[in-house]
Structure formats: structure tokens, C-alpha cells
Design an enzyme around this catalytic site. Structure first.
Site, short mmCIF file in Angstrom:
data_model
loop_
_atom_site.label_atom_id
_atom_site.label_comp_id
_atom_site.label_asym_id
_atom_site.label_seq_id
_atom_site.Cartn_x
_atom_site.Cartn_y
_atom_site.Cartn_z
N SER A 70 -4.57 7.53 6.95
CA SER A 70 -5.44 8.39 8.45
C SER A 70 -6.43 9.35 8.17
O SER A 70 -6.45 9.86 9.19
CB SER A 70 -3.73 9.10 9.03
N LYS A 124 -7.21 19.84 11.55
CA LYS A 124 -6.00 18.67 12.32
C LYS A 124 -4.72 19.45 12.87
O LYS A 124 -3.93 20.38 12.40
CB LYS A 124 -5.78 17.64 11.22
N SER A 181 -4.58 8.30 11.61
CA SER A 181 -3.77 9.45 12.98
C SER A 181 -5.10 10.52 13.04
O SER A 181 -5.31 11.61 14.01
CB SER A 181 -2.91 9.79 13.03
#
Length: 507
Positions: free
Chosen positions: A185, A86, A161
């Protein structure tokens, strides 16, 4: 071994990390061949927009080193296995943007601890995955680099996210990925995209080198196909880090642990037929009321019946402050964000406005240009609740209720071993469907926020499909340091079902 395309199944066939590791150990495939195959798939699936930055040269250099380590007899269980990170984790070589224009061209001089530890384990980085800007969002529509699309239905969101990581794993563009969970998330995008993800106990995994959103809530964790895969990754990721002031010391429980140790093991006194005999599963009545869609509830209830077949007992519990978790979170998280993001002013690194009159004008224009609307909204809310005259009424009160929420969980764990329920009230929604109404977007996190506020471990496991053929996730919440039991519980379910093996046609 040649560097041409391998015959080992990549992406289009569900392949566990253990299967990949076994193939590497047996010489059926090299790390370089694996990397090339995944890079080719990433390029072919660029329309999903799951990645922000891919650099084949860097990836292949890591793969070459992994193969060399294996040739020297220095390979571990994850050496040569590909992974995506990420883009909230800083990385040397790759850009580290946090999905924001503010850091669009930023390159870090060091690796985040999570990246460093996985690299030390021999894993090969495929690239940096797309995300909501500074991890603020539930749909991955807030990225400066455009929205990520759900591999099950490209007209829908993948969740956020960590949506890029979830989409990459679901579509077979990486066998595993890192994510972060501030208010859900990891769990919510895992549920929306049909994969497995776990948020560990707060402080289990180092936050050093993770671009901060809300420091008392942010926690890194793995996202992969199965509970076993997540356990293998967590073994490499977790542990005390002296560079992170929030990292749990050995005395606090931040010890090295084998998270795979309970996988496939029946609970004490249980049989192979009913491996979870004696397990008490708590069902919060607040998680099964108004607002939960019928399709999601049906899939979750079916999963719970499967757990009963495995020997578990269902117990009703109560988490009475569940509804308050939304206002509490959206006071505390923005307050911490307004402090953490004050460093992005154009003076030291990141974006700087091209034209300005003086220093104050540079600050204003830089931040106006560099931040997206959701980030600006949360900074404004956070600054307001921390301001003189409002701190006691909002921020201090929210912290008091946060303590009550944590106490509610402890009372519930007096009656059960694991808490289960839905991850989100609905399946993934259409792109743009909730963009104009941030409150509706925030309500989608009602079942995940309280776990983060309490600092508890939680995970999402695929358990069926709902409206439009979209995946549904079963949420599991454990008590502090209960990750091994959570993973054991999830693994038993995945041994009895095949939901985690299902793939979208685009994958």
C-alpha cells in the site's frame, strides 16, 4: 518576512525537499508562506479528494513555530518543510479516522510516533490524507469519505490504501507524505501515481499510534518525488521505539542510520560513469510471466536496460511461491484484522448506533453501521480461519508457507544484491472497474505481497508510462536492513532519467 504568497515555486514545479530546505535556509521563503501556498493548492484541487481533514489554523501555527525555530538557530534539515499524513496515523488536533465511519469524528489525545518524530524534525503538517478504510484496499475506493482520483486521469484510481498520500504528492498538494504498507500500500499507489515510495524492513519504523490492520505486516514509510527525498524522511522516521512491541531493538538492527549516506556514491570499485558496476539485479521469472501487461513490461524492461548502462548485471532468479502469496496474505491479514478491529464496538470510542435493545444489539448495529463492505468481508474471513476446526487447516498452514516465502527470498539473495520487477501487473484502472470483483482486486497485489510477508524492504520508482499515458513503477526489493543500498540504487537511476520529475497536467 511577510505571510503573503511567495514567489518560490510550489506544486506546479517539481521541487525536492532539499531545494525547499535550502530556500528556507536562505530566507527565500518562510515556512508560513510555503504552508499558505500549499493550503491554497489543496483547496483548488479538492475534486481529487486527496485529503480528509485540513485545518489551516493548526498548519499555520506549526509553520509559525518552524519559522521561530529557524530564527533561534535551532533549524534542522527538515524544519519548515510541509508534509501530509495518511489518516491511519493518530494526530492531536486533526481527526484520525482511518477512512472509516467508525472513527469519522475521532480526535486522538496523542500523536503517533511517526507524526511525533517528523514534528520534532520541524516538519509542518498540511492535513490528513484519504485512504481505504482501515487500509484495506488497492484502489482507495473503500473510503467512507469517497474515492480519491488519480491526478494523471481523474477517471482512474490512484492505488491504495495510501492513495490520498500518493495523489497529494503527484498533484503537488504536498512535497511529501507518510504512508503505510501492509501488502503493497505504499509501493502500488506510488507506482500508479508516478511518485517514489519505500516500505522499510518490518520493525524499522514504529507502529505506535498507527491504527492497526494486520500487526505482523503493517509498516510505515515515506512517499515523495525522489529516492533522496525518501531517504531524508526515513532518517527522521526510523528508529527504536519502546512503546511498540514490534519495533526492532538496537541489538536487532533497529539503530539510527543515515539513509542518505550512499546517495550519489559509486559502489566500491565503480566509476562515475558506471556507478553501479558490480551490482547484481535479480529478475524473478515469476514476475515476468502470464498476467503482466505488455505496456508495463516494456517500461520495466527499458528501466532495466538503463541499469545495465549504469554498470549493473541482470541475473535471473526464482521466487517459486509468488502465486501462493495471495492466498497466504488473505488468510493472515484478515485473521489479524478480525482481532485488531474487535475493539471497535461502540462501547469505548468511535461510532455508536443510535438505537438498540441491549448490549449485544448495540455491538451488532454499531459494527454493521460503522464498517464498510470490504472491512466486513475481511473480518468475516479472518474470524472463519481462526475458528475452531479451521485454525490448523488455514491460519497455521498459511504461516508455514509464509516462512517458505521468506526462505525463497534468501536463496535469491544468494545470487543477487537487489531484486527488481514490476510493482503491479497493469497501470491504474478505471474507478469502479474492479469494485464488484474483489478477487480481481486482490490479484493486482501479486508482485508486492510476498515482500511484505517476508518483512523485507521494498520500493517503487517511476520508470515510464503505459496504457492511457499512466505511470508505471519499477519495484526494487532489498534484503533485511538494505534500505540504504535500495535508495542508492534508485537514486542512481533517477540521476540518469527524469521519470520522477514528470507531473500530471492537473498538478
Amino acid at each position: 518576512m511577510s505571510s503573503s504568497a511567495s514567489s518560490f515555486p510550489v506544486g506546479s514545479t517539481v521541487t525536492s525537499l532539499r531545494q525547499i530546505a535550502d530556500a528556507l535556509a536562505a530566507g527565500a521563503v518562510s515556512a508560513e508562506e510555503l504552508a499558505r501556498d500549499y493550503l491554497a493548492r489543496i483547496e483548488q484541487a479538492s475534486a481529487l479528494n486527496a485529503y480528509i481533514h485540513v485545518d489551516a489554523e493548526l498548519t499555520l501555527a506549526q509553520a509559525h513555530e518552524a519559522d521561530a525555530r529557524r530564527a533561534r538557530g535551532e533549524a534542522g534539515p527538515l524544519t519548515g518543510v510541509p508534509i501530509a499524513h495518511k489518516d491511519v496515523f493518530v494526530t492531536r488536533g486533526w481527526r484520525s479516522t482511518a477512512g472509516s465511519r467508525m472513527l469519522a469524528d475521532y480526535e486522538s489525545p496523542f500523536d503517533a510516533t511517526v507524526v511525533q518524530r517528523l514534528a520534532a524534525a520541524g516538519m509542518v503538517t498540511l492535513g490528513k490524507t484519504n485512504m481505504d478504510e482501515f487500509a484495506m484496499g488497492s484502489s482507495n475506493e473503500n473510503s467512507h469519505f469517497g474515492p480519491v482520483r488519480n491526478p494523471w486521469d481523474a477517471s482512474r484510481v490512484p492505488g491504495g490504501s495510501s492513495g490520498g498520500s500518493a495523489a497529494a504528492v503527484a498533484a503537488g498538494l504536498a512535497p511529501a507524505a507518510t504512508g503505510t504498507d501492509t501488502g503493497g500500500s505504499i509501493r502500488q499507489p506510488a507506482a500508479f501515481s508516478g511518485i517514489t515510495g519505500i516500505k522499510p524492513t518490518y520493525g524499522r519504523v514504529s507502529r505506535f499510534g498507527m491504527i492497526a490492520f494486520a500487526s505482523s505486516l503493517d509498516q510505515a514509510g515515506p512517499m515523495a518525488r525522489s529516492a533522496e527525498d525518501c531517504a531524508l524522511l526515513l532518517n527522521a522516521m526510523a528508529g527504536f521505539d519502546e512503546r511498540d512491541s514490534t519495533s526492532l531493538t538496537p541489538a536487532q538492527g533497529g539503530v539510527d542510520e543515515d539513509f542518505t549516506r550512499l546517495l550519489g556514491q559509486p559502489r566500491g570499485g565503480a566509476s562515475a560513469k558506471q556507478p553501479l558496476a558490480g551490482l547484481r539485479i535479480g529478475l524473478p521469472r515469476e514476475y515476468f510471466g502470464a498476467g503482466l501487461s505488455a505496456d508495463v513490461e516494456a517500461a520495466v524492461r527499458a528501466a532495466l536496460r538503463e541499469y545495465e548502462k549504469l554498470g549493473a548485471t541482470l541475473v535471473e532468479v526464482s521466487l517459486p511461491k509468488t502465486e501462493l502469496s495471495i492466498p497466504v496474505y488473505y488468510v493472515i491479514a484478515p485473521a489479524e484484522a478480525s482481532s485488531n478491529l474487535s475493539r471497535f464496538d461502540g462501547a469505548r470510542y468511535g461510532h455508536r448506533a443510535a438505537e438498540y435493545r441491549d448490549l449485544l444489539d448495540m455491538y451488532k448495529k454499531t459494527r454493521a453501521e460503522g464498517f464498510g463492505w470490504e472491512v466486513k468481508r475481511r473480518i468475516l474471513v479472518g474470524t472463519y480461519v481462526l475458528s475452531h476446526g479451521y485454525y490448523d487447516a488455514y491460519y497455521l498452514q498459511a504461516q508455514k508457507i509464509r516462512r517458505i516465502i521468506a526462505d525463497d527470498f534468501q536463496r535469491a539473495f544468494g545470487e543477487c544484491d537487489v531484486i527488481m520487477g514490476p510493482v503491479a501487473p497493469t497501470v491504474a484502472w478505471k474507478l469502479g472497474e474492479k469494485s464488484a470483483d474483489p478477487v480481481q482486486m486482490y490479484l493486482a497485489d501479486v508482485f508486492t505481497l510476498s515482500t511484505s510477508l517476508a518483512g523485507l524492504p521494498g520500493m517503487s520508482v517511476p520508470c515510464g508510462f503505459g496504457e492511457g499515458g499512466m505511470p508505471v513503477g519499477l519495484q526494487m526489493i532489498g534484503n533485511y536492513f538494505g534500505e540504504a543500498q535500495l535508495l542508492q540504487t534508485a537514486h542512481a537511476f533517477q540521476q540518469a532519467t527524469d521519470w520522477h520529475l514528470r507531473q500530471p497536467s492537473q498538478g
